[in-house]
Design a protein around this motif. Sequence first.
Motif, PDB file in Angstrom:
ATOM      1  N   GLU A  12      -3.399 -41.307 -53.514  1.00 17.27           N
ATOM      2  CA  GLU A  12      -3.566 -41.745 -52.356  1.00 17.27           C
ATOM      3  C   GLU A  12      -3.013 -40.787 -51.780  1.00 17.27           C
ATOM      4  O   GLU A  12      -3.458 -40.728 -50.691  1.00 17.27           O
ATOM      5  N   ASN A  13      -3.155 -40.241 -51.952  1.00 21.96           N
ATOM      6  CA  ASN A  13      -2.197 -38.877 -51.045  1.00 21.96           C
ATOM      7  C   ASN A  13      -2.907 -37.509 -50.737  1.00 21.96           C
ATOM      8  O   ASN A  13      -3.202 -36.441 -49.840  1.00 21.96           O
ATOM      9  N   TYR A  14      -3.410 -37.400 -51.810  1.00 23.83           N
ATOM     10  CA  TYR A  14      -4.704 -36.122 -52.131  1.00 23.83           C
ATOM     11  C   TYR A  14      -6.104 -36.110 -52.436  1.00 23.83           C
ATOM     12  O   TYR A  14      -6.603 -35.494 -52.097  1.00 23.83           O
ATOM     13  N   ASP A  15      -6.633 -37.618 -52.563  1.00 21.64           N
ATOM     14  CA  ASP A  15      -7.387 -37.985 -52.591  1.00 21.64           C
ATOM     15  C   ASP A  15      -8.505 -37.108 -53.925  1.00 21.64           C
ATOM     16  O   ASP A  15      -9.412 -36.921 -53.940  1.00 21.64           O
ATOM     17  N   TYR A  16      -7.748 -37.230 -55.061  1.00 22.81           N
ATOM     18  CA  TYR A  16      -7.948 -35.843 -55.534  1.00 22.81           C
ATOM     19  C   TYR A  16      -9.218 -37.267 -56.887  1.00 22.81           C
ATOM     20  O   TYR A  16      -8.194 -38.212 -57.386  1.00 22.81           O
ATOM     21  N   ASP A  17      -9.929 -36.074 -58.193  1.00 21.10           N
ATOM     22  CA  ASP A  17     -10.045 -37.073 -59.167  1.00 21.10           C
ATOM     23  C   ASP A  17      -8.787 -36.528 -60.545  1.00 21.10           C
ATOM     24  O   ASP A  17      -8.702 -35.472 -60.288  1.00 21.10           O
ATOM     25  N   VAL A  18      -8.291 -37.285 -60.670  1.00 18.49           N
ATOM     26  CA  VAL A  18      -6.870 -37.460 -61.783  1.00 18.49           C
ATOM     27  C   VAL A  18      -7.422 -36.896 -63.002  1.00 18.49           C
ATOM     28  O   VAL A  18      -7.765 -38.298 -63.592  1.00 18.49           O
ATOM     29  N   VAL A  19      -7.079 -35.699 -63.407  1.00 15.70           N
ATOM     30  CA  VAL A  19      -7.405 -35.837 -65.022  1.00 15.70           C
ATOM     31  C   VAL A  19      -6.207 -34.961 -65.797  1.00 15.70           C
ATOM     32  O   VAL A  19      -5.164 -34.491 -65.438  1.00 15.70           O
ATOM     33  N   CYS A  20      -5.918 -36.455 -66.358  1.00 11.77           N
ATOM     34  CA  CYS A  20      -4.783 -36.437 -67.134  1.00 11.77           C
ATOM     35  C   CYS A  20      -4.925 -35.098 -68.682  1.00 11.77           C
ATOM     36  O   CYS A  20      -5.900 -35.513 -69.095  1.00 11.77           O
ATOM     37  N   VAL A  21      -3.965 -34.456 -68.619  1.00 16.32           N
ATOM     38  CA  VAL A  21      -3.701 -33.797 -70.060  1.00 16.32           C
ATOM     39  C   VAL A  21      -2.543 -33.739 -70.787  1.00 16.32           C
ATOM     40  O   VAL A  21      -0.868 -33.907 -69.765  1.00 16.32           O
TER      41      VAL A  21
END
Length: 405
Positions: free
Chosen positions: A24-33
Motif C-alpha cells: 500500500e505504501n511503496y507499491d512493491y512486490d513483496v518477496v518473503c524470506v
Amino acid sequence: MKEKVILAYSGGLDTTVIIPWLKENYDYDVVCVCIDVGQGNELDGLEERARLSGAVKLYIEDVIDEFCDDYVVPCVQANAVYENKYLLGTSMARPVIAKRLVEIARAEGATAICHGATGKGNDQVRFELGIKALAPDLKIIAPWRIWDISSREEEIDYCHAHGIDLPFSMNNSYSRDRNLWHISHEGLELEDPAAAPDYDHLLVLGVSPEKAPDEGEIVTMTFEKGIPVSVNGKEMKVADIITTLNELGGKHGIGIIDIVENRVVGMKSRGVYETPGGTILLEAHQQLEELILDRSTITLKKEMGNKFADVVYEGKWFTPLREAIQAFIESTQQYVTGEVKFKLYKGNIIKQGTTSPYSLYNESIASFTTGDLYDHRDAEGFINLFGLSLKVRAMKMAEVEKNKK
C-alpha cells in the motif's frame, strides 16, 4: 515492472501486517524470506500464510548448519557471554539471517530489505548493521519506526481491512525468539523486575531445577581444536550435538537465566533465557581450556572473549574487529582437544574428570610430594623478585614518614 522488497518473514502477526502495508505504501512486490535457524514447528504452514497475505514468493532457507558451524562455534571458542550471563542466542543468529537476506535480494534484483524489529530493541541494530556492511546500496525499511500502528488489536484490524482473515489470536503471551541455540522470553510478569518468573507457564525447552530428576546423569564430550565432536561416544555434527545437549540439559533444569540487561539502544530490559545445550557446551569447553591453556593466554582470552561478546551483541559481526578477535581466539584453540566428563543434576554441571593429550597439568610438579621439576627452595628467590617493587615502595614510604618527623 514493480520493484521488489525482501521481507524478513516469520509468519507471525507483525510480519503478516507488513506485507499489505508495504504494497500500500511503496507499491512493491513483496518477496518473503524465512531463515530457518532452528525455530522448529514455527515454520509450519508458512507458504499458504504468505500467499494469502499477498506475497509474490516465499523462500524458506535452512541455514542451521551454517549458523552452528560459522557463528555458534566461534562464540563457544571465545567463551563469549554478554554481561556475565547472556549466551548471545538471538545476537549470533542475526548476522547469518542478514547475510542470507542480502544474498536473496541480489538474486531477486530487489531494491530494499524490510524487517519487523521494533524501534526499541537490539535486533533493528543487528539487522541493519549487517545489511549495511554487506549491501550498502540497498534501502532498509523498518515499519515499526514509521507506521501509526501501535497495538496487536490495530494490527489485526489492519489485516481484516485488507482482506487477510488469518486466525491470529488476541492472547496475551510472552514475546519469544527461538532458534537451535536458545529461546528467549520477555513481557508479562517479566516486565516487573520485582516479580518472580512463572516458570510453570514460561519454560519451553526444559523444566525448572526443582522439577528435574532426583538422580544425576553422567555425560561425556570430546573436542578437537575447540570444536565439539561427540557426546557420550557418538560423533555428530555441531547442530546435532546442540540438539542432543538441549534435550539432556532441558531434562535436568540446566541453563535458565533471568537477567536485566543493557540493550544497545540504551535502555534496560528484563528477559528469561533458556539455553540448556549451550550452557553445557560452554562449561565443557572451559573445563578443557583450563587444563590446556597457560595462565597468560587464559587471562588475555577472557578479555578478548568479553569484547567478542560485546561485538556480537551490538551487531558488529561483519567488521574487521570481529575478524581480528576471532583470529586470536582461533589461534588459542590449536591444542584444545580432549575429553570432558560431567554430571547434570538439578540445574548444576558437576565435573567428573577432564583429560587431554595437551594437558599442562603435571602431577609431579603440582603434588605436595617434591618432584624432580620443582625445588621448594627456588620459591624464595622467585618471591624476592616478584615482590621487589612492593618492598622498594614500602621502604620509600617508611623513609618519607621518617623525614616528616
